[in-house]
Design a protein around this motif. Structure first.
Motif, mmCIF file in Angstrom:
data_model
loop_
_atom_site.group_PDB
_atom_site.id
_atom_site.type_symbol
_atom_site.label_atom_id
_atom_site.label_comp_id
_atom_site.label_asym_id
_atom_site.label_seq_id
_atom_site.Cartn_x
_atom_site.Cartn_y
_atom_site.Cartn_z
ATOM 1 N N UNK A 1 0.837 -1.198 0.068
ATOM 2 C CA UNK A 1 0.023 0.202 0.250
ATOM 3 C C UNK A 1 0.891 1.151 -0.047
ATOM 4 N N UNK A 2 0.314 2.166 -0.669
ATOM 5 C CA UNK A 2 1.087 3.561 -0.789
ATOM 6 C C UNK A 2 0.134 4.841 -0.849
ATOM 7 N N UNK A 3 -0.650 4.909 -0.023
ATOM 8 C CA UNK A 3 -1.516 6.233 0.112
ATOM 9 C C UNK A 3 -0.541 7.432 -0.101
ATOM 10 N N UNK A 4 -1.321 8.458 -0.631
ATOM 11 C CA UNK A 4 -0.266 9.751 -1.157
ATOM 12 C C UNK A 4 -1.386 10.853 -1.191
ATOM 13 N N UNK A 5 -0.702 11.980 -0.507
ATOM 14 C CA UNK A 5 -1.650 13.237 -0.683
ATOM 15 C C UNK A 5 -0.564 14.539 -1.316
ATOM 16 N N UNK A 6 -1.478 15.580 -1.746
ATOM 17 C CA UNK A 6 -0.662 16.757 -1.979
ATOM 18 C C UNK A 6 -1.643 17.851 -1.374
ATOM 19 N N UNK A 7 -0.854 18.620 -0.751
ATOM 20 C CA UNK A 7 -1.262 19.977 0.107
ATOM 21 C C UNK A 7 -0.691 21.172 -0.739
ATOM 22 N N UNK A 8 -1.504 22.170 -0.673
ATOM 23 C CA UNK A 8 -1.124 23.273 -1.302
ATOM 24 C C UNK A 8 -1.742 24.463 -0.624
ATOM 25 N N UNK A 9 -0.793 25.415 -0.035
ATOM 26 C CA UNK A 9 -1.419 26.502 0.575
ATOM 27 C C UNK A 9 -2.035 27.533 -0.120
ATOM 28 N N UNK A 10 -3.077 28.165 0.141
ATOM 29 C CA UNK A 10 -3.819 29.090 -0.945
ATOM 30 C C UNK A 10 -4.241 30.109 -0.057
ATOM 31 N N UNK A 11 -4.149 31.362 -0.462
ATOM 32 C CA UNK A 11 -4.977 32.717 0.192
ATOM 33 C C UNK A 11 -6.459 32.836 -0.121
ATOM 34 N N UNK A 12 -6.982 33.407 0.937
ATOM 35 C CA UNK A 12 -8.396 33.555 0.823
ATOM 36 C C UNK A 12 -8.409 34.823 0.183
ATOM 37 N N UNK A 13 -8.645 35.281 -1.148
ATOM 38 C CA UNK A 13 -8.271 36.544 -1.599
ATOM 39 C C UNK A 13 -9.639 37.460 -1.472
ATOM 40 N N UNK A 14 -10.728 36.884 -1.634
ATOM 41 C CA UNK A 14 -11.924 37.703 -1.567
ATOM 42 C C UNK A 14 -13.268 36.974 -1.348
ATOM 43 N N UNK A 15 -13.854 37.405 -0.456
ATOM 44 C CA UNK A 15 -15.300 36.735 0.077
ATOM 45 C C UNK A 15 -16.489 37.741 -0.182
ATOM 46 N N UNK A 16 -17.201 37.095 -0.798
ATOM 47 C CA UNK A 16 -18.500 37.997 -1.225
ATOM 48 C C UNK A 16 -19.692 37.284 -0.974
#
Length: 227
Positions: free
Chosen positions: A45-60
């Motif tokens: 078994x080789x479970x895997x993941x990618x994570x990427x930080x992301x800014x919340x730029x605008x919330x309307x």
């Protein structure tokens, strides 16, 4: 922004430690088969993941913009309006166990793969908590609720970048391969949120009862405000 690849993700691969299998009856017809598979496939078994930080730029009202991409969603608006950063993610159980489907029941193999996916998601959250100090990590996944349909996977993949390094691909219908793969947004300090609370459908996998007041607050009250 920073992109983190976890390949592989180490999980507890044990009948007594994996939550989904803890309640399995030892006299059930599939128990011995599952036990045999787990005892002999730990190195596979080789479970895997990618994570990427992301800014919340605008919330309307009714929308959120991340990395220049605007998502129309009352749910995302409700959950992310007071946050500065989130983590985009893709998590997969992999397809290494598929070679066993000629020897064992395909449904049993799929149960094990789904269990691996659940444990991998837990370990990814533990990693985020340990490394970045986040607590009560919740997730928003395209296609889990009608408000944020699965078509949004195409934008998440564009934002995260190439996923072939963890063996994941996006299909034309916006679902992913291998099958036991999820994508979405991870965010902190929301211990009470789970999709089941906002879903009206009957489902064998339901973990929480439907919460009508919460549903009306997020979806119907926003419609009133927009009107």
């Amino acid at each position: 922004m920073e992109r983190i690849v976890l390949n592989p993700v180490k999980i507890p691969y044990d009948m007594d430690k994996m939550e989904l299998l803890k309640g399995l009856k030892t006299d059930s017809k599939n128990y011995e088969m599952i036990l045999e598979i787990i005892e002999n496939t730990g190195e596979m078994i080789k479970p895997r993941a990618i994570l990427k930080w992301c800014n919340v730029e605008k919330v309307e009202q009714g929308s959120v913009t991340l990395m220049g991409q605007t998502f129309i969603s009352k749910l995302l608006f409700d959950k992310l309006y007071n946050l500065e950063k989130v983590l985009l993610n893709i998590v997969t159980a992999g397809d290494e166990l598929d070679v066993l489907k000629g020897k064992y029941s395909a449904s049993v193999v799929d149960i094990i793969k789904y269990t691996i996916l659940i444990e991998t998601r837990k370990e990814v959250k533990n990693y985020i908590s340990d490394i970045f100090g986040y607590n009560n990590i919740a997730e928003l996944c395209p296609g889990s609720l009608p408000d944020w349909p699965v078509e949004n996977n195409q934008y998440l993949f564009e934002m995260i970048g190439e996923a072939s390094d963890i063996g994941v691909a996006l299909k034309k219908d916006y679902f992913m391969t291998p099958i036991n793969t999820v994508s979405g947004i991870l965010y902190a300090d929301d211990k009470d949120f789970i999709n089941c609370r906002l879903c009206k459908k009957s489902c064998i996998g339901r973990r929480k009862p439907f919460n009508e007041s919460e549903y009306l607050r997020i979806f119907k009250q926003n419609e009133i405000n927009e009107g």
